[in-house]
Design an enzyme around this catalytic site. Structure first.
Site, PDB file in Angstrom:
ATOM      1  N   LYS A  22       0.860  -1.199  -0.029  1.00 26.84           N
ATOM      2  CA  LYS A  22      -0.122   0.043   0.032  1.00 26.84           C
ATOM      3  C   LYS A  22       0.865   1.312   0.022  1.00 26.84           C
ATOM      4  CE  LYS A  22      -1.514   1.992   3.784  1.00 26.84           C
ATOM      5  NZ  LYS A  22      -2.013   3.193   4.197  1.00 26.84           N
ATOM      6  N   ASN A  23       2.149   1.011   0.684  1.00 26.57           N
ATOM      7  CA  ASN A  23       2.653   2.456   0.917  1.00 26.57           C
ATOM      8  C   ASN A  23       3.686   2.745  -0.195  1.00 26.57           C
ATOM      9  OD1 ASN A  23       1.596   3.042   3.597  1.00 26.57           O
ATOM     10  ND2 ASN A  23       3.219   2.158   4.897  1.00 26.57           N
ATOM     11  N   ARG A  92      -4.458  10.550   4.625  1.00 27.79           N
ATOM     12  CA  ARG A  92      -3.187  11.542   4.671  1.00 27.79           C
ATOM     13  C   ARG A  92      -2.395  11.417   3.238  1.00 27.79           C
ATOM     14  NH1 ARG A  92       0.475  14.540   7.130  1.00 27.79           N
ATOM     15  NH2 ARG A  92       2.672  14.180   6.487  1.00 27.79           N
ATOM     16  N   CYS A 116      -5.255   8.227   9.626  1.00 28.51           N
ATOM     17  CA  CYS A 116      -5.365   7.837  10.837  1.00 28.51           C
ATOM     18  C   CYS A 116      -4.914   8.668  12.085  1.00 28.51           C
ATOM     19  CB  CYS A 116      -4.338   6.467  11.037  1.00 28.51           C
ATOM     20  SG  CYS A 116      -4.958   5.118  10.468  1.00 28.51           S
ATOM     21  N   ILE A 325       8.312   7.379  16.698  1.00 28.55           N
ATOM     22  CA  ILE A 325       7.829   8.051  15.464  1.00 28.55           C
ATOM     23  C   ILE A 325       6.600   8.782  15.943  1.00 28.55           C
ATOM     24  CG2 ILE A 325       7.450   7.895  13.188  1.00 28.55           C
ATOM     25  CD1 ILE A 325      10.215   6.886  13.872  1.00 28.55           C
TER      26      ILE A 325
END
Length: 416
Positions: A22-23, A92, A116, A325
């Site tokens: 997905k990323n 996002r 998210c 993070i």
């Protein structure tokens, strides 16, 4: 909305095929805005986020067909350079259209993004980089208004190695005048996959995968045929499922070359791992506690933190998990504790004291990776668990319930 009903405490068996990343797919799809000819992109996962990105591009005038994980897309005749709030708020990654629109069409109006709720993820680094390249940018009523006659290559120094920031700048620089150098660039393999796609379309990018990326602008990008890399986070999630349920699973099409941090930690946690090319065979040996600290790649990925937290609730000892993070990425902890876990939070650390058993309970997903952690816990727990708001899960895992059913899991998708 749907929910999962999972009857746990069942050993799984068999093999699972890992879907496309997905990323990696999302920025590659955004990058087709740059192309003057159609593109064919294979191994694209059928996910809610992918379909949101495609609807966003369709609203701007792109034409596409998406079937059997192959995307044919033509963005050569855009009619609009505005990315509407209604779609951008859902994800996002929608911010990734900003760089391509400004450099190809000299203007863009993009809503500030959603996604998210795992912490503050500002887009100021994207904006400041585009300003350094000559763009004029204002934020009005929740929209980023950007314009430029022609972006100019320059040196960009990132305060933090932001993945989407690196990708946005890299895409913007492909059609700019001169050379752009990104210092402190993100090193993630998904950034490399995007660079490989762009280069196949005619871009001139070197250094992707290192902290310094150089992009020499070109006049035009063509289309190409490209295959998206497999999803390292999905592969890692199935590794956690195998260990937590004391199962032996064969994980096929795994991007082993970029999973060293995940593989090392799950071995440390007592799993047995055998690797043959892109196939991982994982089996349970014993549950050992481990300490984990999330870092940018090649460190331990924050996107695997929740899954390891769920798995380590059953370890024979105490694990310390430090999240560096995102400041709000322990939302799954309260739900895991409802299932009998013993986890406490101290600042940016989760102290996970292993328990002998988890027990089914009604729980609620709060974000994408938290959803996966609850599935892992439910599969390992005694009795039945209901997981509400699984639309989060559908954003990032392709047909997870069906894949688990093939492995022998007792999981049902029902109306909430």
């Amino acid at each position: 909305m749907d929910k999962f009903v999972i009857e746990g405490s069942k050993t799984l068996h068999g093999s699972v095929e890992i879907s496309g990343s997905k990323n990696a797919a999302l920025p590659i799809i955004a990058a087709t805005i740059l192309c003057s000819k159609p593109c064919s992109i294979r191994n694209v996962p059928d996910l809610a986020d992918i379909n949101t990105m495609l609807k966003l591009l369709e609203n701007m005038g792109c034409q596409y067909s998406f079937e059997n994980n192959t995307l044919h897309i033509d963005c050569s005749s855009l009619k609009s350079t505005k990315a509407e709030y209604e779609l951008v708020r859902k994800m996002r990654a929608s911010i990734l259209v900003l760089g391509p629109l400004v450099t190809k069409y000299n203007k863009a109006i993009v809503s500030l993004p959603g996604g998210c709720a795992i912490g503050v993820r500002p887009v100021n680094l994207h904006i400041e980089a585009l300003k350094a390249m000559g763009a004029k940018i204002n934020i009005e009523q929740g929209y980023i208004h950007a314009s430029a006659k022609k972006l100019k290559g320059t040196d960009i120094y990132l305060d933090t190695p932001t993945v989407t920031g690196t990708e946005n700048i890299m895409m913007a620089a492909t059609l700019s005048d001169g050379k752009t150098t990104i210092y402190n660039a993100a090193k993630e393999p998904e950034v490399v996959d995007l660079a490989n796609f762009l280069n196949k379309c005619g871009a001139k990018i070197t250094g992707a995968g290192s902290s310094t990326i150089e992009i020499t602008g070109v006049e035009n990008l063509d289309g190409c045929d490209y295959e998206v890399m497999p999803d390292r986070i999905e592969a890692g999630t199935f590794m956690c499922i195998a260990h937590a349920t004391k199962s032996t699973l064969t994980i096929k099409n795994a991007p082993v070359y970029c999973m060293h941090a995940i593989i090392d930690k799950i071995k440390e946690a007592g799993a047995q791992v055998q690797i043959n090319d892109n196939t991982i065979v994982i089996s349970h040996s014993k549950f050992l506690p481990v300490n984990i600290k999330t870092f940018a790649y090649p460190g331990f990925p924050t996107d695997m933190q929740a899954q390891f937290t769920a798995m380590l609730t059953l370890a024979s000892g105490t694990s310390i998990i430090e999240e560096t993070i995102f400041e709000n990425r322990f939302q799954h902890v309260a739900e895991l504790n409802r299932m009998g876990a013993n986890i406490s939070i101290s600042g940016n650390k989760a102290i996970v004291v292993g328990v002998k058993k988890l027990y089914g309970a009604p729980v609620m997903a709060t974000d994408l990776r938290a959803s996966a952690s609850l599935v892992i816990a439910a599969l390992a727990a005694e009795n039945t668990t209901e997981i509400l708001r699984i639309y989060h899960l559908d954003r990032g895992y392709e047909h997870l319930d069906k894949k688990l059913q093939v492995l022998g899991a007792r999981i049902k998708r029902l109306p909430q």
